[in-house]
Design an enzyme around this catalytic site. Structure first.
Site, mmCIF file in Angstrom:
data_model
loop_
_atom_site.group_PDB
_atom_site.id
_atom_site.type_symbol
_atom_site.label_atom_id
_atom_site.label_comp_id
_atom_site.label_asym_id
_atom_site.label_seq_id
_atom_site.Cartn_x
_atom_site.Cartn_y
_atom_site.Cartn_z
ATOM 1 N N GLU A 69 0.800 -1.224 0.000
ATOM 2 C CA GLU A 69 0.000 0.000 0.000
ATOM 3 C C GLU A 69 0.833 1.275 0.000
ATOM 4 O OE1 GLU A 69 -3.374 0.148 -0.374
ATOM 5 O OE2 GLU A 69 -3.062 -1.978 -0.791
ATOM 6 N N SER B 56 -23.089 -31.203 -23.240
ATOM 7 C CA SER B 56 -24.053 -31.021 -24.337
ATOM 8 C C SER B 56 -24.974 -29.826 -24.148
ATOM 9 C CB SER B 56 -24.915 -32.275 -24.480
ATOM 10 O OG SER B 56 -24.115 -33.350 -24.876
#
Ligand SMILES: [Zn+2]
Ligand SMILES: [Zn+2]
Length: 722
Positions: A95, A379
């Site tokens: 940070e 499928s």
């Protein structure tokens, strides 16, 4: 925290003055106005503000209150001295690596921010110092848009902060205040929430994971998004190596360890609507971020927002009840339960009506399989990648291809797609291929239209996980059978099938219709994201085909709900994944089933026998009280009787049992007559074609085949399966 502040060459207040002058210089009078305005509207220096928080309310599609997001005061402040070095260093490395050197802000970051503002709006918090982040979290309402004025205010408050407190005190406040998702504020609460530990017992890898959350507590949560959390942790560890806090070897060791997360307490298992609310939270974070709000996670928890969702509480509740009943699922294996997820959308507008992301909530924030699990569709992908694009190209339900073994060479290796049970039916129509989920037909059809076409169409249906470039991609024939690089999510499958129900128009699925602040001011309002992806005739033909799946001998017959419905099963190799995706004019829903471990196969679980009945149970309840609706038939379609062996008009000798009424797009009715059925005389004794020597002759009809398959001239038997 009584140590003396180190001396600095330039007083921070001087630098602020310089920066303010810079702003005035760059923007002239406007800049001066900003600075004056910013100072006038400055939030008070009021440390008690740290605790101010208001509950966020979440409503369902009827405006009923369904949940509250509480900011829970489970923050336990801990002294910096109790925190392990690797925890502090992980945050510093990621940070603010110059934290101990800067006066509260960084000139280079401000210059970047000013330029970014000129180019187009304030970006994320990237570049903000820890001091500025702390000021920002503590003194500002997070759901307000980020403006230049606020940047200036942050800067001034940050410098005040640095004058009043030592660096260690600021870091301690920051680490005790930062938000970690799940209502946990501060590193101690986070250590408890994720690892069930005291902060001093955290290990390097755990510290790195927590530091990674600063960038996006929901996005990188190991509960919500395990893979993203692991990636983010690796980034933090790499930063720590770069900054010299740890060695490569230490980083590697930490990366190799899986997270040991705490499980949710049993008693809290019964959170109604949990999966939907979790998704609302994530979508809300995304929407707020897009509208320029800097700490969207905190805004969601903290600012008393009113969030109006698309959830149908009745359907959501029904789905949750079904997922709580073991009888809908195959038995567990090796202590692992078979998992499942369902997503239900309104095809007309994309509203998400229900989401269940798993069978139980075993972690504090559960992995939402309905929206985040990418699994092989088998499928159930055929209508999306093969049949719909084929219909658009002018093929129809009556188009005949030969169902026979076929081998393709893909990337130098041979691939022979197989039918389930290795049965091959000879020449069949598209309708039979869809109804019985015939693999060879789908692969041959994709070969005809081209895999690139199939992939492009699937993407236009909102399938976002396909790979179109690179060494390993989905531009190949296994796309036809849903053999994908990454898989698909149930939500995207439901939204894709919804296109067929909605006359070819795609709606991006969404869960939040409106967000207001506590005074009713609108912060966000949904605008439809629609696009036409296919013509209404092709969409209807697809529906007509998929309706055949829902009647015997269709693979989805067990999912029939006693009103017009269309759907498709999907089952992958070794029964690893099973799907049922289907729709009515009112709702589209996708059900996935499988183990979380993608290497474990379910035994004898197919799209039709477990997912189908779940789909049926949820959809039956969802339609209760709704009138029975048929799928609207667009103009431009016509019916004709054709021979289903040739796909052409009867030539007069085609046997009656081979003549079927089929639906066609106008102009696509065949004009040629069948050339496959031929009449000939055979010898009654030998059964062979009659010759001049034959005493008793009978006339029979034969099928003449041009493609591979049984030899031509074989008499038709009654028990052939088509
Ligand atoms: Zn015929
Ligand atoms: Zn003879």
């Amino acid at each position: 925290m009584e140590e003396k502040k180190p001396k600095r060459k330039l007083k921070p207040s001087r630098i602020v003055l310089l920066v303010l002058m810079l702003v005035v210089f760059m923007f002239g009078g406007v800049g001066l106005g900003y600075v004056v305005g910013a100072i006038k509207n400055m939030p008070e220096w009021d440390p008690s503000k740290l605790n101010a928080s208001e509950t966020t309310f979440i409503y369902d599609s009827k405006g009923e209150l369904v949940s509250r997001l509480h900011y829970v005061e489970n923050r336990e402040k801990v002294k910096l001295s109790r925190m392990p070095d690797h925890l502090k260093n992980a945050f510093l490395a990621t940070e603010d690596d110059k934290f101990y050197d800067h006066p509260g802000f960084r000139i280079d970051a401000i210059a970047r921010a000013v330029i970014a503002n000129i180019v187009g709006g304030w970006g994320s918090e990237g570049g903000s110092t820890i001091t500025i982040q702390l000021v920002n979290h503590a003194f500002f309402n997070q759901s307000k848009e980020k403006k230049l004025e606020r940047k200036i205010q942050e800067l001034i408050l940050a410098v005040q902060m640095e004058r009043k407190y030592t660096k260690d005190e600021i870091l301690e406040m920051y680490l005790n205040r930062i938000y970690f998702d799940g209502g946990a504020y501060g590193v101690q609460a986070a250590a408890e929430y994720y690892f069930g530990k005291k902060v001093e017992d955290l290990e390097l890898g755990e510290s790195a994971m927590l530091a990674g959350l600063a960038k996006g507590p929901a996005r990188y949560s190991p509960y919500r998004h395990p893979e993203a959390a692991k990636d983010r942790q690796a980034t933090v560890l790499d930063r720590m190596v770069t900054c010299g806090y740890i060695t490569e070897a230490q980083a590697k060791q930490a990366k190799d360890e899986p997270f040991k997360l705490v499980k949710k307490e049993e008693s809290a298992n019964k959170n109604a609507y949990q999966y939907f609310i979790d998704y609302v939270f994530e979508e809300g974070v995304e929407l707020l971020e897009k509208s320029g709000i800097e700490n969207p996670e905190q805004a969601m928890y903290h600012d008393g927002l009113r969030i109006f969702t698309t959830m149908d509480s009745k359907i959501q509740k029904t789905a949750e009840d079904i997922y709580a009943q073991d009888k809908y699922f195959p038995p567990s294996k090796n202590g692992q339960i078979v998992q499942s997820a369902i997503a239900v959308v309104n095809p007309k507008n994309g509203e998400i009506k229900a989401l269940v992301g798993g069978r139980n909530v075993d972690q504090k924030r559960s992995f939402n399989r309905a929206t985040d699990a990418k699994r092989q569709p088998g499928s159930s992908f055929k209508p999306i990648a093969v049949y719909a694009p084929a219909l658009i190209k002018g093929f129809g339900p009556g188009t005949v291809l030969e169902d026979s073994p076929v081998t393709y060479t893909i990337g130098g290796t041979n691939w022979t797609p197989r039918n389930y049970n290795n049965q091959y039916l000879g020449p069949i129509t598209m309708r039979t291929a869809v109804q019985l989920s015939v693999n060879t037909y789908a692969v041959k059809m994709l070969d005809i239209i081209g895999p690139a076409e199939g992939l492009k169409f699937a993407q236009s249906m909102g399938i976002s996980t396909l790979v179109s470039k690179g060494a390993k991609n989905d531009v190949n024939l296994s796309l036809a059978l849903g053999g994908l690089t990454h898989g698909v999510t149930p939500l995207e499958m439901a939204a894709a099938y919804a296109v067929f129900a909605n006359q070819g128009v795609y709606n991006k699925p969404f869960a939040i219709s409106k967000i207001t602040d506590k005074d009713g001011q609108i912060i966000y309002e949904h605008r439809p994201e629609q696009r036409v992806v296919m013509d209404p005739q092709s969409a209807y033909l697809m529906t007509h085909l998929l309706q055949s799946v829902m009647v015997p001998p269709g693979t989805g017959a067990k999912a029939a709900i006693g009103r017009p419905a269309a759907g498709k099963t999907g089952t992958t190799n070794d029964d690893t994944n099973a799907w049922f995706v289907g729709y009515t004019p009112d709702f589209a829903a996708a059900v996935w089933m499988g183990y979380d471990n993608q290497n474990m196969s379910m035994k004898n679980v197919y799209g039709g026998n477990y997912p189908g009945p779940i789909w049926k149970a949820v959809m039956t309840k969802a339609h209760e009280g709704l009138p029975v609706r048929s799928f609207p038939v667009p103009a431009g379609l016509t019916e004709a009787t054709v021979c289903k062996v040739s796909g052409k008009l009867s030539n007069g000798v085609c046997p009656a049992e081979n003549l079927v009424k089929e639906i066609f797009a106008q102009g696509k009715v065949p004009t040629e007559v069948c050339s496959m059925h031929v009449q000939a005389e055979i010898c009654a004794e030998s059964g062979l074609l009659a010759t001049v020597h034959c005493p008793t002759r009978i006339t029979e009809v034969f099928v003449k085949r041009s493609e591979t398959g049984p030899p031509p001239g074989e008499p038709i038997e009654d028990d052939l399966p088509w």
